[in-house]
Write an enzyme that holds these catalytic residues in place. Structure first.
Site, PDB file in Angstrom:
ATOM      1  N   ASN A 117      50.745  34.699  39.718  1.00 56.86           N
ATOM      2  CA  ASN A 117      49.989  34.661  38.462  1.00 56.86           C
ATOM      3  C   ASN A 117      50.584  35.576  37.412  1.00 56.86           C
ATOM      4  O   ASN A 117      51.089  36.649  37.718  1.00 56.86           O
ATOM      5  CB  ASN A 117      48.505  34.993  38.712  1.00 56.86           C
ATOM      6  N   ASN A 184      51.687  42.032  34.583  1.00 55.80           N
ATOM      7  CA  ASN A 184      51.608  41.052  33.498  1.00 55.80           C
ATOM      8  C   ASN A 184      51.272  41.612  32.127  1.00 55.80           C
ATOM      9  O   ASN A 184      51.074  40.871  31.174  1.00 55.80           O
ATOM     10  CB  ASN A 184      50.601  39.956  33.872  1.00 55.80           C
ATOM     11  N   LYS A 215      44.178  51.700  41.346  1.00 52.45           N
ATOM     12  CA  LYS A 215      44.768  50.534  42.025  1.00 52.45           C
ATOM     13  C   LYS A 215      46.272  50.543  41.804  1.00 52.45           C
ATOM     14  O   LYS A 215      46.739  50.544  40.661  1.00 52.45           O
ATOM     15  CB  LYS A 215      44.148  49.237  41.503  1.00 52.45           C
TER      16      LYS A 215
HETATM   17  C1  LIG Z   1      45.024  34.791  39.645  1.00 56.69           C
HETATM   18  C2  LIG Z   1      44.945  36.249  39.959  1.00 56.69           C
HETATM   19  C3  LIG Z   1      44.497  37.118  38.996  1.00 56.69           C
HETATM   20  C4  LIG Z   1      44.420  38.483  39.272  1.00 56.69           C
HETATM   21  N1  LIG Z   1      43.945  39.326  38.315  1.00 56.69           N
HETATM   22  C5  LIG Z   1      43.825  40.648  38.593  1.00 56.69           C
HETATM   23  C6  LIG Z   1      43.250  41.517  37.643  1.00 56.69           C
HETATM   24  O1  LIG Z   1      42.831  41.116  36.563  1.00 56.69           O
HETATM   25  N2  LIG Z   1      43.168  42.844  37.978  1.00 56.69           N
HETATM   26  C7  LIG Z   1      43.607  43.333  39.185  1.00 56.69           C
HETATM   27  O2  LIG Z   1      43.477  44.530  39.450  1.00 56.69           O
HETATM   28  N3  LIG Z   1      44.123  42.507  40.115  1.00 56.69           N
HETATM   29  C8  LIG Z   1      44.238  41.184  39.842  1.00 56.69           C
HETATM   30  N4  LIG Z   1      44.751  40.348  40.787  1.00 56.69           N
HETATM   31  C9  LIG Z   1      45.272  40.932  42.044  1.00 56.69           C
HETATM   32  C10 LIG Z   1      44.227  40.883  43.156  1.00 56.69           C
HETATM   33  O3  LIG Z   1      43.083  41.636  42.844  1.00 56.69           O
HETATM   34  C11 LIG Z   1      44.830  41.416  44.483  1.00 56.69           C
HETATM   35  O4  LIG Z   1      45.154  42.766  44.337  1.00 56.69           O
HETATM   36  C12 LIG Z   1      46.087  40.644  44.887  1.00 56.69           C
HETATM   37  O5  LIG Z   1      45.957  39.283  44.591  1.00 56.69           O
HETATM   38  C13 LIG Z   1      46.393  40.800  46.384  1.00 56.69           C
HETATM   39  O6  LIG Z   1      45.353  40.296  47.184  1.00 56.69           O
HETATM   40  P1  LIG Z   1      45.395  38.820  47.858  1.00 56.69           P
HETATM   41  O7  LIG Z   1      46.715  38.698  48.554  1.00 56.69           O
HETATM   42  O8  LIG Z   1      44.207  38.790  48.762  1.00 56.69           O
HETATM   43  O9  LIG Z   1      45.270  37.849  46.726  1.00 56.69           O
HETATM   44  C14 LIG Z   1      44.833  38.979  40.537  1.00 56.69           C
HETATM   45  C15 LIG Z   1      45.269  38.077  41.518  1.00 56.69           C
HETATM   46  C16 LIG Z   1      45.319  36.727  41.251  1.00 56.69           C
HETATM   47  C17 LIG Z   1      45.788  35.783  42.331  1.00 56.69           C
END
Ligand SMILES: Cc1cc2nc3c(=O)[nH]c(=O)nc-3n(C[C@H](O)[C@H](O)[C@H](O)COP(=O)(O)O)c2cc1C
Length: 352
Positions: A117, A184, A215
């Site tokens: 993303n 991003n 984070k």
């Molecule tokens: C589409 C998308 C948008 C995300 N937006 C944010 C965000 O706005 N802020 C943030 O701290 N992490 C964001 N993340 C990261 C997730 O919170 C998480 O840290 C990361 O995806 C790893 O976890 P996962 O493997 O379970 O997805 C986003 C992840 C995805 C897939």
């Protein structure tokens, strides 16, 4: 076969971001109807005494949280609660509303059960979202507010921008997260340095005694990561959330050259970072693990490695709404197998 497995092929034919909006519409609808919530909760919520814990003064009925970025504008909280989460982190929220990066900006990597993303903190801004949260706060589950910097704000003015957005949420959140780790927003990750995190947490502690987490990205050198975390802890952080998405595109067979990667291919990287973090800080601060968690076994592994809580995002897309219940049920079985009477006893058990 679950209903979700049946509709998944159709959902996956839709562009990934539009599919997310369809899920959002469904969960907004659920959030408005108590009957609908009760119906979902009967299928997806799971309670067991052994999963209950109190962390940073907050009560968690299970350790599985929704990671930031799914409910960016806090529109789905009640619907998401009915899917069995123990806590929900909304955002990332910025002071001013912003549209995020141009579309397309969300991509599925089906075989690798991963997402990529480049959303860029698309959100409705702190005033609107804080007002929405004030309609439901205080809430039955802990609500985390993930905070970011507006793209238009230069890095030299970042501290003030974080202060402004934090102040707007002081009355409507249970914990806060400073997100310095999104790939991003240009130059955001440069703020992951000792000087800035020190200033950031000293500033935040002038405003609130509620829990505040940092984070972090999985892409920092280990010694830099440990130094940045130490500075945050020494200056008021309640804990660390590890990790955000990675920009290591070598993890995917057919990567796009933008954004951050999450899901199954992030699992080992995120887990390695977490191991280093836990070795250094377990017992000194609260650790939350996120990145590639897709099963009870993986969640339990992170808990035994030192995670007080875990979060999921990408695996929800691939496995559907039954995931929280599956994970929680399997944690209960694994606790029993290891002879633990409570999840509290399992946290960090592999470190001693
Ligand atoms: C589409 C998308 C948008 C995300 N937006 C944010 C965000 O706005 N802020 C943030 O701290 N992490 C964001 N993340 C990261 C997730 O919170 C998480 O840290 C990361 O995806 C790893 O976890 P996962 O493997 O379970 O997805 C986003 C992840 C995805 C897939």
């Amino acid at each position: 076969m679950s209903v979700y497995k049946k509709i998944r092929p159709f959902l996956f034919k839709i562009d990934a971001e539009n599919a997310h909006y369809a899920a959002e519409k469904f969960l907004i609808m659920a959030s408005k109807s108590i009957l609908f919530q009760e119906f979902l909760a009967r299928s997806f919520c799971f309670e067991n005494e052994v999963l209950k814990n109190q962390i940073c003064g907050l009560d968690f009925y299970n350790p599985i949280g929704l990671a930031a970025g799914f409910d960016k504008n806090a529109t789905m909280i009640r619907g998401l609660s009915a899917l069995g989460f123990g806590f929900i982190e909304v955002g990332t929220l910025t002071k001013q509303p912003q549209n995020g990066n141009p579309k397309p900006r969300l991509f599925r990597h089906l075989k690798e059960e991963s997402l990529q993303n480049a959303m860029g903190f698309n959100n409705e801004g702190s005033i609107k979202v804080a007002s929405r949260l004030s309609q439901i706060y205080p809430y039955a589950l802990p609500i985390g507010i993930n905070l970011g910097k507006n793209k238009s704000i230069p890095v030299v003015d970042a501290l003030k921008n974080y202060e402004e957005v934090l102040k707007d949420f002081l009355e409507v959140g249970d914990y806060y997260v400073f997100n310095l780790s999104s790939p991003n927003t240009p130059n955001l990750r440069d703020l992951q340095n000792s000087i800035f995190v020190k200033e950031l947490f000293l500033m935040a502690r002038e405003h609130t005694q509620k829990p505040i987490f940092l984070k972090i990205s999985p892409d920092m050198e280990i010694d830099v990561m440990l130094e940045v975390c130490m500075q945050s802890i020494e200056n008021g952080a309640s804990g660390i959330i590890a990790t955000n998405t990675t920009t290591d595109y070598s993890l995917l067979s057919l990567p796009n050259q933008i954004g951050g990667i999450s899901g199954a291919v992030l699992k080992s990287k995120s887990s390695e970072i977490f191991t280093q973090l836990a070795k250094a800080f377990f017992g000194k601060t609260i650790l939350i693990s996120v990145g590639g968690i897709d099963s009870g076994e993986e969640a339990y592994k992170r808990i035994k490695m030192g995670a007080s809580l875990v979060q999921i995002w990408t695996s929800l897309v691939f496995q559907g709404p039954i995931l929280c219940k599956d994970i929680n049920q399997s944690i209960v079985e694994l606790l029993q197998k290891d002879g633990f009477l409570s999840i509290k006893d399992a946290i960090g058990a592999d470190l001693s």
